[in-house]
Design an enzyme around this catalytic site. Sequence first.
Site, PDB file in Angstrom:
ATOM      1  N   LYS A  74     -46.054  -2.802 -97.075  1.00 33.32           N
ATOM      2  CA  LYS A  74     -46.349  -4.299 -96.536  1.00 33.32           C
ATOM      3  C   LYS A  74     -46.427  -4.581 -95.252  1.00 33.32           C
ATOM      4  CE  LYS A  74     -46.721  -5.189-101.098  1.00 33.32           C
ATOM      5  NZ  LYS A  74     -46.909  -4.037-101.545  1.00 33.32           N
TER       6      LYS A  74
HETATM    7  C1  LIG Z   1     -48.939  -8.724-105.776  1.00 37.63           C
HETATM    8  C2  LIG Z   1     -47.795  -7.755-105.900  1.00 37.63           C
HETATM    9  N1  LIG Z   1     -46.561  -8.173-106.556  1.00 37.63           N
HETATM   10  C3  LIG Z   1     -45.713  -7.389-106.813  1.00 37.63           C
HETATM   11  C4  LIG Z   1     -45.388  -6.264-106.182  1.00 37.63           C
HETATM   12  C5  LIG Z   1     -44.141  -5.153-106.429  1.00 37.63           C
HETATM   13  O1  LIG Z   1     -43.876  -4.918-105.141  1.00 37.63           O
HETATM   14  P1  LIG Z   1     -43.082  -3.643-104.910  1.00 37.63           P
HETATM   15  O2  LIG Z   1     -43.930  -2.432-104.817  1.00 37.63           O
HETATM   16  O3  LIG Z   1     -41.961  -3.821-103.640  1.00 37.63           O
HETATM   17  O4  LIG Z   1     -42.112  -3.282-106.176  1.00 37.63           O
HETATM   18  C6  LIG Z   1     -46.579  -5.700-105.345  1.00 37.63           C
HETATM   19  C7  LIG Z   1     -46.692  -4.515-104.627  1.00 37.63           C
HETATM   20  O5  LIG Z   1     -47.703  -3.877-104.182  1.00 37.63           O
HETATM   21  C8  LIG Z   1     -47.909  -6.617-105.121  1.00 37.63           C
HETATM   22  O6  LIG Z   1     -48.859  -6.080-104.452  1.00 37.63           O
END
Ligand SMILES: Cc1ncc(COP(=O)(O)O)c(C=O)c1O
Length: 405
Positions: free
Chosen positions: A186
């Site tokens: 990210k």
């Molecule tokens: C749109 C979206 N929502 C939620 C998440 C979940 O994040 P995490 O990987 O930190 O659990 C991501 C991760 O890529 C995402 O792209």
Amino acid sequence: MPGFELWSDKERKEVNDVLETGILMRYGFDGPRKGIWKSKELEEAICKTFGSRYAQLTSSGTSALTTALSALGIGYGDEVITPTFTFVASFEAVLSVGAVPVLVDVDDTLTLDPEAVKKAITSKTKAIMPVHMCGSMADIDALAAICKEHNLIFLEDACQSIGASYKGKHVGTIGDAGTFSFDFVKTMTCAEGGVVMTNKEDVYIKCDGYTDHGHDHKGVDRGADLHPFIGYNYRISELHAAVGLAQIKRLPEFLSIQKKNHVQLKNILAQVPGISFRHIPDPAGDSCTFLSWFLPTEEITRAVVNEMKAQGIMPGNFYWYDNNWHYIRKWDHLKNSITLNALHPDLKTAVMQQANKDFSKSDAVISRCISTSISLLWTEEQIKEKGEKMVNVVKKILNSAIIPV
Ligand SMILES: Cc1ncc(COP(=O)(O)O)c(C=O)c1O
């Protein structure tokens, strides 16, 4: 989404502060931690940077979504409207609280089409959850107006759009709650982590307890804390928060490089009449993590993708239509409701209904879309070379006799 690309002594220093004390947990141990509270500091920095009244760090973006949904009172019997184009985490979180993810078409904003949302509302709809995909934003005014009219909760999955804003407000801070992911890829990273942002005190207090087994965090003795409701362990560690603390201070630098590189690449691609770009409701607020562009037809897009692969220039470019993780077409586990444990039969039936829906409007958008990830490490010369190679591929395909435009 490359905060990790510029790893530095600043991150090492923050992590070392924690290593020096050896207190890796965010709660308790007040004496031995010697005033080092990285998670608290990061939450304060998040509130200040993004303009949110409250911020609750979590162990991931996925757990941030689960936490937000729970704190907003969404659960069994509720429907949550969410887009066909997102990362699987969005619907996983909805399922994890026992609610039904109702997938709805996207438009050229690459997230919820407000007209499709209106048609999907039923007496069970409790929330609308747009996903601000690939660094940019949903048509927030239109979706917020629908929420207001139908008295629905507005939850922003802004996991991919750290630093994007809409009409002067940061995405993720506009709805009843919003989330960021700080996973490794990210815009800013904690390695793993996430946050729920909200301006509502009651929602924040629930998030605070929910992420720590329901602890009310009212005293200094954890064993004496009360548990007003059942929670889980979605805590972030001090080590992860330390990385995030260094990164949030560097976010303006990341965003400005990202924007500069995005503009340069976009100007090169814009020379080709057959290329169009994603609609961005507030162009000034694009975080510029990705440049998302369209070709006239699926056939042409596939031919461009194949040629880019053949020339070795596909890495860093995403054809989401064929991607297993980001578009409904490949989510057979969801469409067949394949879970390790039994779901309530009503939930299972409702989930499987996604398989029978017509998503041709989403298909028409996503099948023509390529997103180019913007690196912070590119030089101007590299962007020029990259852009020109991409333009040459597109021109070659558009000019080919086999596929007339
Ligand atoms: C749109 C979206 N929502 C939620 C998440 C979940 O994040 P995490 O990987 O930190 O659990 C991501 C991760 O890529 C995402 O792209």
